[in-house]
Design an enzyme around this catalytic site. Sequence first.
Site, PDB file in Angstrom:
ATOM      1  CE  LYS A 115      39.169  35.238  33.628  1.00  0.00           C
ATOM      2  NZ  LYS A 115      38.856  34.610  32.346  1.00  0.00           N
ATOM      3  CG  ASN A 133      36.136  40.636  28.207  1.00  0.00           C
ATOM      4  OD1 ASN A 133      36.613  41.592  27.601  1.00  0.00           O
ATOM      5  ND2 ASN A 133      36.763  39.468  28.296  1.00  0.00           N
ATOM      6  CD  GLU A 159      41.481  38.294  34.389  1.00  0.00           C
ATOM      7  OE1 GLU A 159      41.840  37.361  33.650  1.00  0.00           O
ATOM      8  OE2 GLU A 159      40.968  39.340  33.943  1.00  0.00           O
ATOM      9  CG  ASP A 217      34.576  37.426  30.854  1.00  0.00           C
ATOM     10  OD1 ASP A 217      34.562  36.858  31.957  1.00  0.00           O
ATOM     11  OD2 ASP A 217      35.591  37.505  30.135  1.00  0.00           O
ATOM     12  N   GLY A 225      36.863  38.025  19.017  1.00  0.00           N
ATOM     13  CA  GLY A 225      37.185  39.095  19.973  1.00  0.00           C
ATOM     14  C   GLY A 225      36.310  39.013  21.209  1.00  0.00           C
TER      15      GLY A 225
HETATM   16  O1  RIB Z   1      37.516  35.639  30.059  1.00  0.00           O
HETATM   17  C1  RIB Z   1      38.265  36.032  28.944  1.00  0.00           C
HETATM   18  C2  RIB Z   1      39.297  37.020  29.354  1.00  0.00           C
HETATM   19  O2  RIB Z   1      40.217  36.393  30.232  1.00  0.00           O
HETATM   20  C3  RIB Z   1      40.150  37.576  28.223  1.00  0.00           C
HETATM   21  O3  RIB Z   1      39.606  38.720  27.627  1.00  0.00           O
HETATM   22  C4  RIB Z   1      41.503  37.795  28.881  1.00  0.00           C
HETATM   23  O4  RIB Z   1      41.893  39.125  28.952  1.00  0.00           O
HETATM   24  C5  RIB Z   1      41.385  37.172  30.270  1.00  0.00           C
HETATM   25  O5  RIB Z   1      41.168  38.109  31.240  1.00  0.00           O
END
Ligand code: RIB
Length: 298
Positions: free
Chosen positions: A40, A43, A138, A246, A281
């Site tokens: 996240k 991204n 995370e 994200d 992706g």
């Molecule tokens: O929000 C999507 C993301 O959640 C993914 O890219 C995965 O890695 C998780 O962190």
Amino acid sequence: MKKILVIGSANMDMVVKSPKIPRVGETVLGGVFAQHEGGKGANQAMAAKTLYEGTLFCAGMGDDSIGRDYLAYLQNKGMDTSLVKIFKGSHTGVALITVGKEGQNIITVAPGANLKLSPADMQSIDFSQFSHVAFQLETNIDTVEEGLKLAKKAGCTTILTPAPAKLLSDEILKNVDWLVPNEIEILQVQRGFTSMKTAAESLLSKGVGNVIVTLGERGCALFNNDGEQRFSTFSVRPIDTVGAGDCFTGAFMAGLKMFDKIDQAITFANAAASLKVTKVGAQSYATQKEVLKLMKTK
Ligand code: RIB
């Protein structure tokens, strides 16, 4: 000019396209396998960087081949990784993802080195260089709490995506200018709420500046002291929704830098997230030009 800083996770996404999302105990024969950079934090950082130059990314990565490849990828994309920390003996975050027929997904994350980033690492950042600082969940919650406190003290605009959702302390909430949950997460960050509106009102009473609830293809809802405002999104055919939220947050930060009005920043973020779901992706983002073009169709 002050920059955007995203502090959060870097995961390698291991993705299987599947005709069906499996139930507990079920095995499903899926389709092709693909590996994409995700997480996240990364991204959001890549979305902000793609749409607005001047973004840094801070994360914990392992000293493994995934971490080395990921770092090289970020640097090749021109991301400033000077705040990325490598933790010896830890593995880089990995996400196991199944993407269904309509682009919907289920995700399990092995966080690894993401959880090694510590409150002390936050204390070593000079937050006064940044205008906007974003976090997700995370990373270790104590690290998020310390980072939010220091960023707020330094005068930054703070953004928190509470995903994966967990209960948030008043100490965290009072330092959040923009909380950006989805409609499930907003009910999970506090106890005892079943409606998005009452949950948002309670968050505002605890010091959160603004709440934006992302609603997928229904757009988003903004709650603040002016009340509630809805924003519709753009009509597209989704093929992969991984990272759409994200993308919204990263693009929203870019939008805050680019436009004077919040409405415009939100519409820009909606347009960026709509274009993201048309590509495979988590970090397949449209350019600023493409996003602005779609935005003008509203
Ligand atoms: O929000 C999507 C993301 O959640 C993914 O890219 C995965 O890695 C998780 O962190």
